[in-house]
Design an enzyme around this catalytic site. Structure first.
Site, PDB file in Angstrom:
ATOM      1  N   ASP A  22       0.854  -1.187   0.000  1.00 11.59           N
ATOM      2  CA  ASP A  22       0.000   0.000   0.000  1.00 11.59           C
ATOM      3  C   ASP A  22       0.892   1.239   0.000  1.00 11.59           C
ATOM      4  OD1 ASP A  22       0.976   0.030   2.637  1.00 11.59           O
ATOM      5  OD2 ASP A  22      -0.761  -1.099   3.324  1.00 11.59           O
ATOM      6  N   ASP A  69       1.546   4.947   1.713  1.00 17.63           N
ATOM      7  CA  ASP A  69       1.245   5.860   2.822  1.00 17.63           C
ATOM      8  C   ASP A  69       1.849   7.227   2.513  1.00 17.63           C
ATOM      9  OD1 ASP A  69       0.150   3.701   4.374  1.00 17.63           O
ATOM     10  OD2 ASP A  69       2.195   3.046   4.758  1.00 17.63           O
ATOM     11  N   ASP A  82       9.806   3.921  12.974  1.00 18.58           N
ATOM     12  CA  ASP A  82      10.501   2.831  13.660  1.00 18.58           C
ATOM     13  C   ASP A  82      11.918   2.554  13.157  1.00 18.58           C
ATOM     14  OD1 ASP A  82       9.354   1.852  11.327  1.00 18.58           O
ATOM     15  OD2 ASP A  82       8.177   0.283  12.280  1.00 18.58           O
TER      16      ASP A  82
END
Ligand code: ATP
Ligand code: MG
Length: 430
Positions: A69, A71, A144
């Protein structure tokens, strides 16, 4: 070790400033980016905001993988984004995000997060709410891993890289941004994500990032079960599932996800079945085909179901009762660590229970099997088992031929089978 020193020197040299990586260096072809994602960036730009494609999509495109996907990160607030796009909705409480809905695609937009000064944390340091917005540089520190913190400007086709993520990607190394002990405490799911991404990019985890996995793995127990379940499915569909599961096991994290995995991996037959199932899943992911969570979980837990089944069958000699009770036991044990949606549990049980019906080929039963909505899944499961010598290959082929035949032929095939069975019985009596 040498790599680590070079890495630290590079970060020192960057002094918190980003590197700009041009198209000829990163090699991303804009045509491989979702048109909707590009359109969203352009619209935000036209309205005076910054907007970049971030995260997994950029990581995967650099590696030549197809992103799952797209983002987007922007300096527009959720309310401002919602105001710009007609088909937009704000989601999440802990992290407010905006989903812009297109036909067959959802683009997720996050607003740049600020440095963690005012965020709400629990007694373990886990972040509870985080809706303070900041600059792109601050946002990059909140992501992260370095390989997940790359900002692609669709207009100039330049990647903005604050943490040497492109370098780590080329080295195929997963590095947490910031102090590992703090970052895992903020969100223990990052422990599982580190392992997943290392498998996905077919690489490794840097020593600093790895060291704290062992030290802080108990924090995983604080993750809500539903989120843990989502993460398990992401692990199984990362495109390199067996490697990922083996890493989970070797880091002793299976106890939080699939406690029976240790026993399954010990046996050659079970390991073989697992390998064949997961290789097929990887292939489906590679070809952008859908993967059913119930089928996947049914496969992972099947070796354990069989162990329980054998135990039960020895006692009661009833195939159906033995399988029902084996399914219940395995599901019950699994639910001690993870919550699984009722519908998924019911589908898994159906797939397992239907396995008993494929052994016997009888007129009524076989035709009735066809009516079951899980028939296709159960049949595919039989084929998997046949591939790993857990089901008679000749019988599996018979089912394939039977399915390809018309109704009349189907009946004839069943008659022939039953005649042969009867003859065999007669010989036995003689
Ligand atoms: P994929 O979608 O292939 O699983 P991804 O990297 O896109 O991988 P997402 O969960 O979609 O992962 O998250 C998008 C981005 O948001 C990540 O790349 C990362 O920058 C950031 N992110 C997601 N989860 C976390 C987290 N727990 N902590 C910090 N940053 C995160
Ligand atoms: Mg993503």
């Amino acid at each position: 070790m040498f790599n680590q020193i070079i890495k630290k020197l590079r970060i020192l040299f960057m002094k918190g400033k980003p590197s700009y990586i041009y198209k000829n260096k990163h090699g991303i072809n804009k045509l491989n980016i979702s048109e909707n994602a590009i359109r969203v960036c352009e619209t935000l730009n036209k309205n005076g905001f910054e907007a970049y494609i971030v995260g997994g999509a950029i990581r995967d495109l650099i590696l030549g993988l197809k992103p799952k996907d797209f983002d987007i990160a922007t300096n527009a607030t959720p309310e401002q984004i919602k105001h710009i796009f007609k088909r937009a909705r704000i989601i999440g409480k802990r992290f407010r995000l905006v989903h812009v809905i297109f036909y067959k695609e959802i683009i997720e937009i996050s607003t740049f997060r600020s440095s963690p000064i005012d965020i709400k944390q629990d007694e373990f340091g886990r972040i509870l709410t985080d809706n303070y917005f900041g600059s792109q540089s601050e946002d990059s520190n909140r992501r992260d891993f370095t390989i997940n913190s790359l900002y692609y400007d669709a207009n100039s086709e330049i990647i903005i890289d604050y943490h040497d993520g492109v370098y780590d990607l080329k080295k195929k190394q997963v590095n947490l941004i910031g102090e590992a002990s703090i970052r895992y405490r903020e969100d223990p799911v990052r422990i599982l994500r580190a392992i997943r991404f290392a498998s996905k990019i077919n690489g490794s985890i840097s020593p600093d990032t790895l060291k704290y996995i062992e030290k802080q793995k108990e924090l995983i127990a604080n993750i809500p079960q539903a989120r843990l379940f989502d993460e398990l499915i992401k692990i199984l569909t990362c495109g390199n599932a067996l490697k990922c599961l083996l890493e989970i096991k070797s880091n002793n994290l299976h106890t939080f996800l699939i406690p029976t995995l240790e026993e399954t991996l010990k046996k050659t037959d079970s390991m073989n079945f697992l390998k064949i199932s997961l290789d097929e899943t990887d292939q489906r992911i590679l070809n952008s085909k859908s993967v059913s969570s119930s089928f996947l979980l049914a496969a992972i837990l099947w070796p354990q179901v069989q162990i329980e089944y054998q135990k039960n069958y020895k006692k009661n000699k009833n195939i159906y009762i033995s399988m029902t009770s084996a399914s219940d036991t395995v599901i019950e044990d699994q639910l001690k660590v993870l919550s699984i949606h009722k519908k998924i549990i019911s589908d898994m049980k159906t797939i397992w229970l239907m396995q008993t019906k494929f052994e016997t080929r009888k007129n009524k039963t076989s035709f009735r099997l066809l009516q079951n909505p899980k028939f296709k899944a159960a049949y595919d499961f039989v084929l998997l088992r046949a591939k790993s010598n857990d089901f008679d290959k000749v019988v599996a082929q018979w089912w394939t031929n039977w399915l390809e035949s018309d109704d009349k032929e189907k009946e004839n095939m069943l008659k022939t089978i039953n005649k042969t069975k009867n003859k065999k019985q007669e010989h036995k009596c003689d």
